[in-house]
Design a protein around this motif. Structure first.
Motif, PDB file in Angstrom:
ATOM      1  N   THR A  91       0.743  -1.423   0.248  1.00 44.43           N
ATOM      2  CA  THR A  91      -0.206  -0.152   0.181  1.00 44.43           C
ATOM      3  C   THR A  91       1.342   1.401   0.432  1.00 44.43           C
ATOM      4  OG1 THR A  91      -2.063  -1.443   1.131  1.00 44.43           O
ATOM      5  CG2 THR A  91      -1.267   1.360   1.463  1.00 44.43           C
ATOM      6  N   LEU A  92       1.567   1.397   0.865  1.00 43.54           N
ATOM      7  CA  LEU A  92       2.796   2.472   0.772  1.00 43.54           C
ATOM      8  C   LEU A  92       3.717   2.942  -1.065  1.00 43.54           C
ATOM      9  CD1 LEU A  92       4.518   1.419   4.579  1.00 43.54           C
ATOM     10  CD2 LEU A  92       2.767   3.869   3.846  1.00 43.54           C
ATOM     11  N   THR A  93       3.974   1.198  -0.984  1.00 44.19           N
ATOM     12  CA  THR A  93       4.795   1.563  -2.910  1.00 44.19           C
ATOM     13  C   THR A  93       3.357   2.495  -4.008  1.00 44.19           C
ATOM     14  OG1 THR A  93       6.168  -0.126  -1.608  1.00 44.19           O
ATOM     15  CG2 THR A  93       5.874   0.235  -4.371  1.00 44.19           C
ATOM     16  N   ALA A  94       1.945   1.740  -3.268  1.00 43.30           N
ATOM     17  CA  ALA A  94       0.974   2.060  -4.574  1.00 43.30           C
ATOM     18  C   ALA A  94       1.021   3.441  -4.569  1.00 43.30           C
ATOM     19  CB  ALA A  94       0.060   1.153  -4.345  1.00 43.30           C
ATOM     20  N   GLU A  95       1.579   3.710  -2.914  1.00 38.34           N
ATOM     21  CA  GLU A  95       0.770   5.142  -2.694  1.00 38.34           C
ATOM     22  C   GLU A  95       1.562   6.472  -3.225  1.00 38.34           C
ATOM     23  OE1 GLU A  95      -0.140   8.502  -1.225  1.00 38.34           O
ATOM     24  OE2 GLU A  95      -1.220   6.999   0.055  1.00 38.34           O
ATOM     25  N   LEU A  96       2.741   5.956  -3.508  1.00 41.47           N
ATOM     26  CA  LEU A  96       4.429   6.069  -3.708  1.00 41.47           C
ATOM     27  C   LEU A  96       4.333   6.389  -5.583  1.00 41.47           C
ATOM     28  CD1 LEU A  96       6.800   8.339  -3.074  1.00 41.47           C
ATOM     29  CD2 LEU A  96       8.100   5.960  -2.897  1.00 41.47           C
TER      30      LEU A  96
END
Length: 421
Positions: A91-96
């Motif tokens: 999720t954090l990677t997709a946010e970035l």
């Protein structure tokens, strides 16, 4: 103007590049300014008090509201804590990734026709699947995921590398990976053999080696300096050592400069001293590079070159040890931190405008076998098959690119992006 987007989210920095449609062709990929004065943005997310996520290093933080180096954790069932809230690495990677897409959308005035995102070469389907699902949750449903070693090879090919079989050496800030790549019948690249990698080795180890040398040299002076002043000086030591590392790629000497309460302190460092500090770390990466070649039962004579990516590959010792282990051309681009992103943009061009498959060679009639039926040749391997090949195609000539030092970034940007939900 229609464009495609390539994104590389590394363990330390994130880069992006676009290629624009020009008639029936595409322009050479250009890096996107993700920072003020820089094409790189730290792969860091910071949760502000109002609940929004900011990209980049925060000015002040106790560590509980900042997360970094989350890409290599994708697929891990244990979530990361950000401001006391559990967040999955994907999720954090997709946010970035969504932040990058939004920024490029604003700069280009519209959406990309295709997006390619690089990932570590050693990922198995499960990791790609969970990242795909996370990206879909941010509206990015048609992102193509490609191994970073493939995008690196695509970038080198766009700059003139004409080889068919090569080994990629990608040294990030906190990670290393190596894998074999080969051209497919369509002219693209695929990985094969067994990729090798370590999440605990990277260019940050070079910075820490210099920082340790500086702390040891100034041990007596630091011990007699006021504690507050010492801490303030040491906070900037890693950034200073990163600067010195870059200087030593082109100069034989440099000074690590610290501002202490008693005045500025200079620690002279020669390139020979620096190389002695980092030699064990570099040798460990070269050993993994050799293991990747051996995994496919290839010899150095069957390689057309070694393709480098990552900022620390500009350190001369890296090329020196690789050349000693593999006597083939070693290629590094002028700004090797952008290699994977520009290669991802090249691959995105092929998503929109696939290269035509070359005509099949004329063959003699197939012999008849069985009950009057001609024998059928085995099907070609798919684009990203990872099985070990037979003998590679004949080697074409290879060109070595010049090594240049990119301009250092000057400012750090922290741009907020509202949190979903």
């Amino acid at each position: 103007m229609p464009y495609v987007l390539g994104i590389d989210i590394g363990s330390t920095n994130t880069a992006a590049a676009v290629a624009r449609r020009h008639g029936t062709t595409w322009t050479r990929p250009e890096a996107v300014p993700l920072h003020v004065g820089s094409t790189l943005v730290p792969s860091v997310l910071c949760l502000s008090e109002d609940g929004s996520l900011h990209v980049g290093e925060p000015e002040t933080d106790d560590g509980s509201r900042t997360t970094r180096d989350f890409v290599h954790r994708i697929g891990d069932d244990v979530p990361l804590l950000l401001g006391g809230e559990a967040c999955t690495p994907q999720t954090l990677t997709a946010e970035l990734a969504a932040w990058v897409v939004d920024r490029v959308h604003a700069l280009e005035g519209g959406p990309a026709e295709a997006i390619v995102l690089s990932h570590p070469a050693g990922w198995r389907p499960y990791r790609r699947e969970v990242l795909h699902r996370a990206l879909s949750g941010f509206g990015l449903r048609h992102v193509t995921l490609l191994p970073r070693t493939v995008t690196v090879a695509e970038s080198h090919a766009a700059r003139g590398f004409a080889g068919s079989t090569a080994v990629v050496y990608a040294l990030g800030g906190n990670s290393f990976e190596a894998a074999l790549v080969r051209r497919t019948p369509r002219g693209t690249y695929e990985t094969f053999g067994t990729p090798q990698g370590l999440d605990s080795i990277g260019g940050a180890d070079f910075d820490e080696a210099l920082a340790g040398y500086a702390r040891t040299t100034l041990a007596r002076e630091l011990a007699t300096t006021a504690r507050r002043g010492t801490q303030a000086a040491l906070r900037g030591l890693r950034a200073e050592c990163d600067r010195v590392k870059r200087v030593l790629t082109v100069d034989l000497t440099a000074d690590v400069v610290l501002t202490l309460p008693s005045g500025p302190a200079r620690i002279p460092v020669t390139r020979a001293q620096f190389e002695q500090m980092i030699r064990p770390t570099v040798q460990a990466t070269v050993d993994l590079l050799l293991r990747a070649v051996q995994s496919a039962n290839l010899t150095p004579a069957q390689l057309d070159g070694v393709l480098l990516a990552g900022g620390s590959t500009r350190v001369p010792l890296v090329t020196e040890l690789i050349s000693a282990a593999l006597p083939v051309p070693v290629e590094v681009e002028p700004d090797s931190q952008l290699t994977a992103a520009t290669g991802a943009a090249m691959a995105a061009c092929q998503v929109v405008s696939p290269r035509p498959r070359p005509p099949a060679p004329v063959r003699d009639p197939a012999p008849v076998s069985g009950a009057g039926r001609a024998s059928v040749p085995a099907p070609r391997r798919p684009h990203h098959d990872t099985t070990v090949p037979g003998d590679p195609p004949p080697r074409p000539p290879v060109r070595v690119l010049p090594l240049e030092l990119p301009k250092p970034s000057r400012l750090v940007l922290a741009r907020s992006r509202g949190r979903e939900g």
